[in-house]
Structure formats: structure tokens, C-alpha cells
Design a protein around this motif. Structure first.
Motif, PDB file in Angstrom:
ATOM      1  N   LEU A 157       3.920   1.555  -1.278  1.00 18.77           N
ATOM      2  CA  LEU A 157       4.537   1.715  -2.608  1.00 18.77           C
ATOM      3  C   LEU A 157       3.515   2.233  -3.611  1.00 18.77           C
ATOM      4  CD1 LEU A 157       6.732  -1.509  -2.600  1.00 18.77           C
ATOM      5  CD2 LEU A 157       7.567   0.859  -2.564  1.00 18.77           C
TER       6      LEU A 157
ATOM      7  N   ALA B 114     -11.788  -1.176  -9.884  1.00 17.66           N
ATOM      8  CA  ALA B 114     -10.734  -1.847 -10.643  1.00 17.66           C
ATOM      9  C   ALA B 114      -9.378  -1.493 -10.045  1.00 17.66           C
ATOM     10  CB  ALA B 114     -10.790  -1.439 -12.106  1.00 17.66           C
ATOM     11  N   CYS B 115      -8.575  -2.512  -9.789  1.00 16.14           N
ATOM     12  CA  CYS B 115      -7.255  -2.294  -9.183  1.00 16.14           C
ATOM     13  C   CYS B 115      -6.237  -2.006 -10.273  1.00 16.14           C
ATOM     14  CB  CYS B 115      -6.853  -3.548  -8.405  1.00 16.14           C
ATOM     15  SG  CYS B 115      -5.215  -3.437  -7.705  1.00 16.14           S
TER      16      CYS B 115
ATOM     17  N   PHE C   4       3.925   3.613  -7.386  1.00 19.97           N
ATOM     18  CA  PHE C   4       4.258   2.362  -8.079  1.00 19.97           C
ATOM     19  C   PHE C   4       2.989   1.576  -8.403  1.00 19.97           C
ATOM     20  CE2 PHE C   4       7.923   3.645  -5.636  1.00 19.97           C
ATOM     21  CZ  PHE C   4       8.929   3.556  -6.578  1.00 19.97           C
TER      22      PHE C   4
ATOM     23  N   TYR D 166      -5.721  -7.483  -3.433  1.00 16.53           N
ATOM     24  CA  TYR D 166      -6.709  -7.386  -4.521  1.00 16.53           C
ATOM     25  C   TYR D 166      -8.139  -7.391  -3.962  1.00 16.53           C
ATOM     26  CZ  TYR D 166      -3.012  -8.496  -7.974  1.00 16.53           C
ATOM     27  OH  TYR D 166      -1.899  -8.484  -8.774  1.00 16.53           O
TER      28      TYR D 166
ATOM     29  N   THR E 104       3.464  -9.579  -8.595  1.00 17.68           N
ATOM     30  CA  THR E 104       3.884 -10.912  -9.023  1.00 17.68           C
ATOM     31  C   THR E 104       5.010 -11.386  -8.134  1.00 17.68           C
ATOM     32  OG1 THR E 104       4.269 -12.269 -10.996  1.00 17.68           O
ATOM     33  CG2 THR E 104       5.729 -10.396 -10.691  1.00 17.68           C
TER      34      THR E 104
ATOM     35  N   THR F 286       0.831  -1.206   0.000  1.00 15.77           N
ATOM     36  CA  THR F 286       0.000   0.000   0.000  1.00 15.77           C
ATOM     37  C   THR F 286       0.865   1.255   0.000  1.00 15.77           C
ATOM     38  OG1 THR F 286      -1.675  -1.245   1.218  1.00 15.77           O
ATOM     39  CG2 THR F 286      -1.925   1.139   1.186  1.00 15.77           C
TER      40      THR F 286
ATOM     41  N   TYR G 234      -9.993  -4.172  -3.358  1.00 17.97           N
ATOM     42  CA  TYR G 234     -10.573  -3.566  -4.570  1.00 17.97           C
ATOM     43  C   TYR G 234     -11.800  -4.356  -5.025  1.00 17.97           C
ATOM     44  CZ  TYR G 234      -6.350  -0.710  -5.026  1.00 17.97           C
ATOM     45  OH  TYR G 234      -5.335   0.195  -4.809  1.00 17.97           O
TER      46      TYR G 234
ATOM     47  N   CYS H  11      -3.689 -11.704  -2.705  1.00 16.75           N
ATOM     48  CA  CYS H  11      -5.154 -11.821  -2.748  1.00 16.75           C
ATOM     49  C   CYS H  11      -5.799 -10.864  -1.734  1.00 16.75           C
ATOM     50  CB  CYS H  11      -5.582 -13.258  -2.466  1.00 16.75           C
ATOM     51  SG  CYS H  11      -5.037 -14.419  -3.744  1.00 16.75           S
TER      52      CYS H  11
ATOM     53  N   VAL I 239      -3.088  -1.914  -9.940  1.00 16.91           N
ATOM     54  CA  VAL I 239      -1.785  -2.435  -9.529  1.00 16.91           C
ATOM     55  C   VAL I 239      -1.670  -3.909  -9.905  1.00 16.91           C
ATOM     56  CG1 VAL I 239      -0.248  -2.782  -7.550  1.00 16.91           C
ATOM     57  CG2 VAL I 239      -1.821  -0.819  -7.594  1.00 16.91           C
ATOM     58  N   ARG I 240      -0.473  -4.313 -10.284  1.00 18.41           N
ATOM     59  CA  ARG I 240      -0.214  -5.734 -10.522  1.00 18.41           C
ATOM     60  C   ARG I 240       0.952  -6.178  -9.659  1.00 18.41           C
ATOM     61  NH1 ARG I 240      -4.339  -5.166 -11.914  1.00 18.41           N
ATOM     62  NH2 ARG I 240      -5.400  -5.567 -13.878  1.00 18.41           N
TER      63      ARG I 240
END
Lengths: 245, 245, 245, 245, 245, 245
Positions: free
Chosen positions: D96, D134-135, D101, D125, D140, D94, D128, D122, D137-138
């Protein structure tokens, strides 16, 4: 005997005679046009205080902000979320148990607290139940207005317009103890509407001046004195029975 | 003006003149052989109450059980875990902000609350900071004994044996307000030991009767009256400055 | 001796000689136009690392994101909520205690951590206090710049413009250790404003380039070397005293 | 470019060219008789650092204590509970996102982190999704040893005894970066047993010296250099693809 | 034997023969145009139920709302946040252990549960590991479609269009058990797109009708019968091995 | 219409005609010598299912493990802590609201759930109340045995020995729906004792075979059929009124 006015050696001595304590629990929330925001905390504090003086049991600090989310549309109202209230009560109860108490009697002044307070008791017991350990502590709650005989006195003084929130009875109790805070306000309508509510916006829409079904303009310190007298007497008996259980 | 003795229309009127409130915050914990278990809650409550009467600002309910884990080896002491205290304060603050307050002044009576109270402020601000929203609310805390001029009065009355916990000054403040609770106890040694502590067992081992560096046998209601007078005056000024900030 | 560069048999051997560990704790937050975002984590890591080399005590991993909600209006700043930080520190401390440590010394590099770190200590102790069990563990925190003698060296090098955040001293410490990261930036004004702050928007409004009361353009690796030298020496003594307590 | 060695204006400039960041995430846990306790944090830190130097992307602080409950029977091991780790990662992510970012790549060094890290994604996400927003941010995660081509290099150097924990490959990576920490220990048996585990006691019973299926006595800085080279190259490509997604 | 259809004396008797239980765990989430929202809960419930009938082991209640945040853009989908799911599973597991079970086998029907379920296991074990106590309980999870031999049957029936979500195999299993819920819907395109996803908005944008890579129009109760038969047989064996471990 | 047997397009269509849903909520706990452990979950599930078939409203998944800490001394009983149950219900409710529902009717089968369920409602409303936003959602709970007319039928069948837990009425409801689970057990004493209870050890001490005040040996599928018929009819009316509110 009040915990806040006692020294620890006095509490140590008390614990040799009784392991019970009474905790007044209330709320900080609007109580209509002439009722005090502290009503639900003050009533059990007043009644428990007089009963303690009469019977010698110990009264702890008042849990003074309760579950009152539905009143938040009125200035000065405060609430704990139920989850916060459960956490705070765990710490209160665990502390008291830690230093020797095993009977904790919550004298409640706010209908909105009942379910969360009961949930907090279950949270406390669940720790023992999940560990498979017998819990030596007993917790109970009672609403001061439901002590034996109290509602009879209330109804005698206020046969009409007692209602459910900002009642003439509870306002009277506070007027009796805090005559400097008596407020004279005309009520429109004389008796407030009744009904159910959900969140704060819903409550305010249904109960525009904060009262539910009541006419607290009838409140008087004299009626308060009678109600407190009845409640005090009943509480002394109820607490004695619980402590002896 | 006390929130608990006000009606919501009175608070609504007050909010048109000021959006500030003072919350006394203390603790329920042992205060040595002659000090009251409620000392740390009562002192800020007494001082804030008198200042409010003098200056007209609003005083909310007392946050009466604080962070006192180190006192739990003495009967009657109670604590909130820091995490619970932060959660409870979030709800108190958020409620007050919800109904119109934007300056909340915590008058503190317990050294053990300071860090957790500050952490709670940061928790509140962090919600805004993480959302990227400017927070319109300001929170502050002050210990009553550190208000300008107060410690001078304390030292004048108690040049020796003020100490750090169960001090003659704080005991005097409560004796002034609750003369019925005055206790006469001989202290051995006259001045208690000083030092650091960790958990409750450690505290009790170092401070067997609960006092830290103090001789509270000196406490008197007269000294209490002077201390309250100094604190009340200083608080009125400090609160006015904060509310105007 | 660094935990991250040790094997478990080496730690097992160390624990036979000492049950103490030092944890550098800092923050990831803006430090003005020429200061490193990692400053508050790097400084205690550098100082603890040199002291550990000198004295042979064990240094654990750096707690590198702290309580820095007020810096979130500057790119690259990160924060933990106080409640999260308390939870994380519980797990760090409990883990270390689990495998044999009983003296944990947090060398802190960030003023914003102090209260939450102290609250975390109380959270840890409270578990023992509420259970009625004596806690065999001792926790302490110290800010590297408050170690005996350190501020004297800082003031000698920077008699003007030391300030409170993004100080030339802390920037110097990082420049000493990471000369490749030295940045040359002109400051306007030369000395940054001072004052209080609440949330991130408030902080940025008061301190537009992130500095508080400081002129970090004075920072130099040479000054950093002197400061680290003083801090390292003081830390070795302080840690030895704490481990022996 | 390293966040900890950058100033906020440098990060501000970087954000105009990219909104992505790489976070090394590891663990502080035993790695057998000759492996470093910091192995799982150091490996992704080393690889991400070299890749960042090569490609110019930004690397944040290392999340250095992870989910390692099963290693707690070995001195120096530390863990976060999964629930704590999720809370801490929420705050890291949160923060960042708050400062700009929107692509956060966790380079992971510890198998035990994988599921909790995914749960944390999760959790992020879900905020949101539950709000119906709609989020942007991605998030990985990738294990450094599973980057394309890396395992080939590992297997070439260590065709036998790579195993699953305290592998010669990961130990080699740390020996390459920290040659001063190289430890020479004979292993008995040469190749450690393999299998499943539950809690810490179970782990230690099955894997008495901490290794799982490996012979890390084969580790060498030379092999580490090759592995880092392969991983760095693959990471540059993988990060570029993710940032561009 | 089903826990919900048993009396406590029957469970008491069962516990003398086995201390293992199977918990079906699924999700309540959209499954494309013709799939049931309960698919992921129903499949493991059906399979575990038949296996229990065949082999006599005990099946507990179905954990029927799981981690499905990415499906929330479709009506009727429900989710637990991962942190909530971990807390709920702690209580489920702790309860079962409390009354005598020490082998708990979660038969999982939803890919989105896997990581959070594993994190919950670690949370449970961590309590023991942090206390330094050996945990007598073993937890395991398996996806029904990954039981030995099951996917072979699925592929035989659906060589094309099995896909990853709303598969013809899982829809078939529910059609077999609930033929009254069979729905006939034409799919456009015949085979849904494949790919990755983040939050609910992202999922819906990529998979407009909820399917991932599948053609569930092929589903039939006959195929479902075969799949259940294969899964039931494999589960009996797998559970027996786990309970005996 | 059952959510678990519906597809999302069917739910989407339903939401155009009604935004209400019924959630059966129960418990997994001992129900005496011949009662099913799932009784409290099965009863509302059975009744809601039949009412939904009759009236066409939507029934969601059963919340099948509730607050049953006091039953944990009997094999097979399970509980959620109240705080966990509140958290889980928040996610259930928030999910349903997210995808379009605004009237959620909990049909309850377990007295022990009542207070925690109400606390959960307050927790949900409090989010809106604290934000100062009007909540468009209404939540309600009703115990199936308190639906108008149901207790009359129960009393007609079981004029003696209905009791409070493991009642012949609730056992009859499950026997009606699951005749294969009928158990014939002699009760000693014929009618179980009545009284209050605290934790699990206390409950078992007072109620050795798990019954409270009841004689469930009277239970029969025929009585169950009548009770379900009465409850179904009443529920259809009650739900319609609530959905229209």
C-alpha cells in the motif's frame, strides 16, 4: 560409489552394509589469478571421489556454494548467507536421515564454511535436544588439508608460499584433476600479503588479486597428484572410523 | 566456459563480452530401477556443458538438490523445502548480480522444480517492485526436454514408454555421459503406471519402483548422444536469444 | 454453504458428510482501465459461491491478496512475497486440517498465483515426507477459466481481444456480480499489447494501461452471467470428483 | 469507495485527494452456537463499508484470517501464527505504501489480533528506525466496538449477557447484514462462563460451546442496524481525524 | 533463588517443589537525561530478585534487549524486531519447558514489550493448538508498575510528573539499587510533553530529550526503596497465585 | 562505564571519544555439581566490567542465553537455536551501529557460542558484501580464557583437572564475584571424563554430572581473583587495540 551415479536399489543395498555417507562441501569463489573459482568445491569432490572408489563408501552431491561473502568483490564469486546455508543444510541432512543414513561426514574445502557448518549441526541436534529425544545421527566435518599427513605433503612441495587462500596446494589438486584448466599467471608480488578481513570491500582492499599469503604460481598437477594421494588415504581411514563410531 | 574451471580474471574478461550465465538446476532423487539418482542434475549439466563449449557462454555450478519431497520414500533421494529453495536461489541470484551478471538462464532438469523456481524469480523481482526500483536483471528457466526439437528426437528413439519420470531419454543422456554407470535391469511391468501424486508415501504407493509411465530399459548411450546433440544445439540458440534480450 | 456464514455446529455437521472445502484464491491488483482491482479474488469467490449454493459444499474465506509483484506500479495493487504466501497458506491449510478437513480445493483466479500455490502444496507435503509419515490430506488448485467448457463460452462471447490479463471475460464476471461497479472506458489501443514481463517497472513499461492482449471494453454483465453459469456447473462436477478422490 | 470494486485510474484519482485507506481486519473462528464463523471479519467489513459509502474514503480488502489459535478445537476455525501474520501484514502495508498510501487504518474485529497487529506495526516502523530514516507512514488500529458511542448502544440493547466473545452485539451486526444466516439456538447456560485461556484445548475445556460470558440468543438484526449506525458514524469521524494527522 | 547463581542439582531439587520460574524482561533504551539506559531491564530484575529472596521462587536470566525501535534515535538504545523477539522467546520458553518448568511468569519493565510478548505466547500456544495437543504450560506477563498497590506508592511520591516514559518512579527504583549511577540533571521543560509516536524519528521529534510526560528529576533512592518494597510484596503474592494455578 | 547504568547524554559524550563497545556473551547452562548455571555469562560480565572500570570503555548488556543445546538434559539449561541466535545478534549489532558504534568486541564465555557467533558476523557483513557497499563496522570475538596470559594463571592454580567444561577456573571467577553462591560438592570421579558429544542425550550419557574433564571442587574465590586480574589486564589491552584498528 557416487550417489549421483547410483540407482535407488543400489543405495538400498548399500544401506544394508553401511549407514554412512560423505558430502563434499565447498564454495564458489575467486582463488586468485590462476586458481579456479570452483577450487574449494572441486578439492573435496576429487578427494572424496577417489577415496570412495578405493574404499567403497558412498559420496553424495557436492554442496558447491558456501559461505564466501568476503569474496564478492571478485567476479564469479557466490555466497550463501549463513542463515540460508543453515536452512539448506537442515534439508540435506534431514533428507539423508529420512532415507536411512545416520553418519554424515562433510569433507570441507573452504575455511569460511567451518563455523556455519558447525552451527548447522547444532541446529540439527537442537531439534532433538529441545524435544528431549535422543538423536541417533552423528555429523562431522573435516577440512581435507587437515587430514593426517596431508599438510606434510603440501609443505614438502611448497615450503614457501603455501599461505591461506589460493594456496599452491589446493590449486595443484584442481590442476591434477582438470589439467585442461591450468593457467599460467605471473604473480605480483610473488607472495601475497596476509592478514584479517571483514566484508568483501575490506577483503579486496587487503588482497587486491585475491590471494592471501600464497604463491600459487608454484602449483602443478604432479604436486596435486601427491596431495590427493595422501588425502585420499587419510580420508579412507577417517571415514571408516567415523562410520564405525 | 565453466565458472568452476575459470579464474576471476577470466570471468572479468568474459563480463566485458556478455553479462549472461547459465545455471544447470536439477535434483537428487530416485530415477527408477536403472536410472541414476543424479539424473535430473546431470542432464542439464551435460547439455549446458556441451553447449557452453560450442558457443562460449559461461556455465555456473549446478544447483543439484531441488524440490523432490515426493521421492523421499526411496533411498538416496534428497529435497529442499520450497521455502529453503527460494532462500538459496535468492542468494545464488543476488551473488551473480552483485558481481556483474544480469541475464541468468536456469536450464532445468526436474519437473518438480518448475513452480518453486518460478516462485523464487518472483521473490527476487518483488524486492525491486516493492521498493519501486526498476530491476535490470532478467531471469528465465527452461526444461532441457522442452527445448525446440528435443522431444522429437526423444520420441523417435522411444516412441513407446517415454513416460514422465525415469524416462528412457533422460536415462540415455546420463548413460551417454557416464557409460560406467549403465545398469541393466528388467522392468516389471514393462511400462510403469501413470498418474498423480501428493506426498512421498502416496508416490511410492502409486509408483512402487519409482518410474512414472516409462520404460527406461530402452535407454542407451547412443540415444543419449543424439538427444544431447539436439538439446545442445537448441540451447545455444535459446541462450543467445535470452542474453541478447 | 459458506464458512463465514456458518456456525461451528453447522460445520461439525457438515464434516460428518464431507471432509472437503473450497477456498477461492485471488489477488488484489490492477485490471486495466475498466477492470476491478479485486477481479481475481472476486471471480473465484462468485463462482465458488454459486456452485456451493447449487451443490451444498463448503466454501471458505477468500485468500484475497496473492502474488502480484509485477502490478505494483499501478495504484491499489498489493502483493505477498512468494515466501510470505507459502507461510500464510501453510497456516490456512494446517488450520483446516486440524479441525477435520482432508480435501482442500483452491479455486484460483490469478495466473500469478499458480506456481507459488503449488510450491505451498509441496511445502505442506514435505513436512510429512521428511517425517516419513503418510499424509492423509489432498490439495488441488484449478483456475476457474480452465474448468471444462468455460473457455468455450468466453471465446464465443469474445472471439477477439480476450487476451491474458484484464480480459473481457473476467471483467464480465465481476460486472455480472457487481453491476454497480461497471465502468465505461475507451481503450487505446483497442487491443492491448502482449508479451512477457519481469518486475513491476518492466510490466508497466510494456503494458502502460495495465491490460495484456485484451479488449475489456467488450465486458458485459450478460456475458458474465453465461460464464459464471458454465464455470459453476463445471466446478460442481470437479469438486465432487476431488472430494471423492 | 471499495478498492476491490475500483479501477486503478480511480485509485489514482483518489490518491490526489487522500493518501489514506481503511483495512478491515478480523478472524475466521467459531462464535458460539448461533454466531457466524466469519463474525470478526464481517463486522469491520460491514461497518467500514457503510462508513466508506457515507464519507467517500477507500476501504481495502479484508484481512480475514487472523490470530485465533485458541479456537482451533472448534470445527471451521482458522489461525495464522503470530509470526506469519506479521510477515503477511508487512507485505500488505509495504504494498500500500509502495503505490501511494501513507495513512493505513486497521478497523479490527477480533481481540486476539490486537497484540500481533501492534507487533506488526512495530516491525514496519523498525525497518525505518534501524536504517535511521524518518518513516512517512502512520499506522493505527481500532476495535469497532471501542469506537466512541458504540458500546453505549450495545449496552442499551444488551444490558445483560454482552460478554467477551460471541457477543449478542457482534452477532447482531452480522444478522443485520446477512439475515439469511440468522440461526436460532437455545443457550445452555443462558450466559456463558467467563475467564482466561491459553491454548485451544484449554479454551474448549473452559468454554464448551465457544461463548465467553455472553448470551448471543438475544442477537437481532434490528439491534445490529443500530450498532452499525453508531459505529459507522464514529468511524467516519475517527478516520477523518487519522487521515488528517 | 537465582538461576544464574544455582547449580543444576539445586534446580533439580527446586523442581520437585515448584515448576514455576520468573523471567524479568526489559529493554535497553534511553530513559531521558538522568535515567539509566538499562532502566526497564533493571527494574524487574531488582524487584524479582528481592521477591525471590523473600519467597524462595526461582528467577531466570533477564531478557534485557526488547522491542524499542522508537528509541533508536538516542545513543545507546537497542531493539529486537518483533519477529526476532518472538523467535528468541520461543527458544527461551521451549528450553525452560524442556527441563521441567510449566509456569513461566514474565515480569515486564517496558510498555513496548507488551504486545510482542503476548504475540510470542500465542506463537508458543499455537504449536500445540495446531497439533491438536493440550498444552501443559501456562505463560503470563505483568508490568511491575501495575502490580497491586505499586502505582499508589508511585503517585504518593510523585503526584505530579510521573508521566509515561523515564518516570521518576522507575528512575528511583534504579537509583535505589545502583546509587553509584545517580545523575543530577535539570529538566527543560520541567515536565516533558506527552503524546503518541510511530518510528524513531517521530519519537525524537516529539520528545527531544527522551522523556514522555515525566519529571524524573524528582527521582530518589528513598522513593525507589518504597516502590520496590511495594512491588516485591505484591509480586510474591501474584507469583504464588500463578504458580498454583 | 556500563551502558545499563549510563544515560543517553553520557553515551553521546562517550561516542565523541570512542565508537567502540564490549558485549559480554555467554550462556545459561549447567556447569556441573558445584558450578553456577550462569557461569558462562557471568565470567565475561565480571571481567569486562572490571576492565571497563579500569580503562573507561563502554560495556553493553550481557547476551546471556547462547547456543547450549547439548546441555538441555540438565535442569535449568537454556539454548537459542543457532538460527535464532544469528537473528538476535543481527538486531543487537544493527542497533549499536545505528546509534553510532563501529567497533563491537564480544567477550565470550562459552565455547559453544564461537561458531554461531562467527556465523552471525558473516551474516552481518554479507548484507554489505551482497549490496556492494563497504562496511564501516568491525566485529570481533575473543574467549576470556584465551586472552594473553590468562591460561597461565589458570594452569598455575589448577595444574590438574582444568578440563573443558565446568572448569575450576571459570567456577573460581564466579565464586570470586558471587561468594554467596559458593557450593561445596564432592566430585565422583574426581576428574570428569573427556570426549566429544552431539545432542543433549548424548552429552548426558557421556558426562553424567555435567563436567567435562574437570575437577571444579578445586575452585576458590582467591584463584578467581587472580584469574580476573589477569583477564582484566589483558582485555584492556586487547580492546584498546581493537578499537584503534
Amino acid at each position: 560409489m557416487k550417489l549421483h551415479l547410483s540407482s535407488w536399489p543400489e543405495v538400498e543395498a548399500y544401506l544394508k552394509t553401511s549407514r554412512g555417507i560423505v558430502i563434499p562441501i565447498g564454495s564458489t569463489e575467486q582463488h586468485g589469478p590462476n586458481g579456479l573459482i570452483g577450487t574449494d568445491a572441486l578439492c573435496p569432490e576429487i578427494i572424496a571421489g577417489e577415496a570412495a572408489d578405493a574404499a567403497g563408501f558412498l559420496v553424495g552431491p557436492t554442496f558447491n556454494v558456501g559461505m564466501a561473502q568476503h569474496h564478492l568483490d571478485f567476479p564469479g564469486s557466490m555466497t550463501l548467507r549463513p542463515s540460508t546455508m543453515i536452512a539448506a543444510l537442515q534439508d540435506w541432512i534431514t533428507s539423508l536421515v529420512r532415507t536411512g543414513f545416520d553418519r554424515i561426514y562433510f569433507l570441507n574445502g573452504h575455511g569460511g564454511n567451518i563455523t556455519t557448518l558447525n552451527a548447522a549441526f547444532c541446529e540439527f541436534y537442537a531439534e532433538y535436544s529441545l524435544r528431549g529425544e535422543a538423536c541417533p545421527v552423528r555429523l562431522t566435518q573435516n577440512n581435507w588439508w587437515q587430514l593426517p599427513g596431508v599438510m606434510d605433503v603440501c609443505k614438502k612441495h611448497f615450503p614457501v608460499g603455501e599461505g591461506g587462500h589460493a594456496t599452491p596446494s589446493e590449486v595443484s589438486v584442481t590442476y591434477y584433476a582438470y589439467p585442461e584448466a591450468i593457467k599460467s599467471v605471473e604473480m605480483h608480488p610473488k607472495i601475497a600479503p596476509s592478514g584479517r578481513f571483514a566484508d568483501a570491500a575490506d577483503f579486496r582492499a587487503s588482497f587486491p588479486d585475491g590471494r592471501c599469503g600464497s604463491d600459487p604460481a608454484q602449483a602443478s598437477p604432479e604436486a596435486g597428484a601427491r596431495i590427493v594421494e595422501a588425502a585420499r588415504t587419510a580420508l579412507v581411514r577417517d571415514v571408516a572410523a567415523f562410520f564405525a563410531s
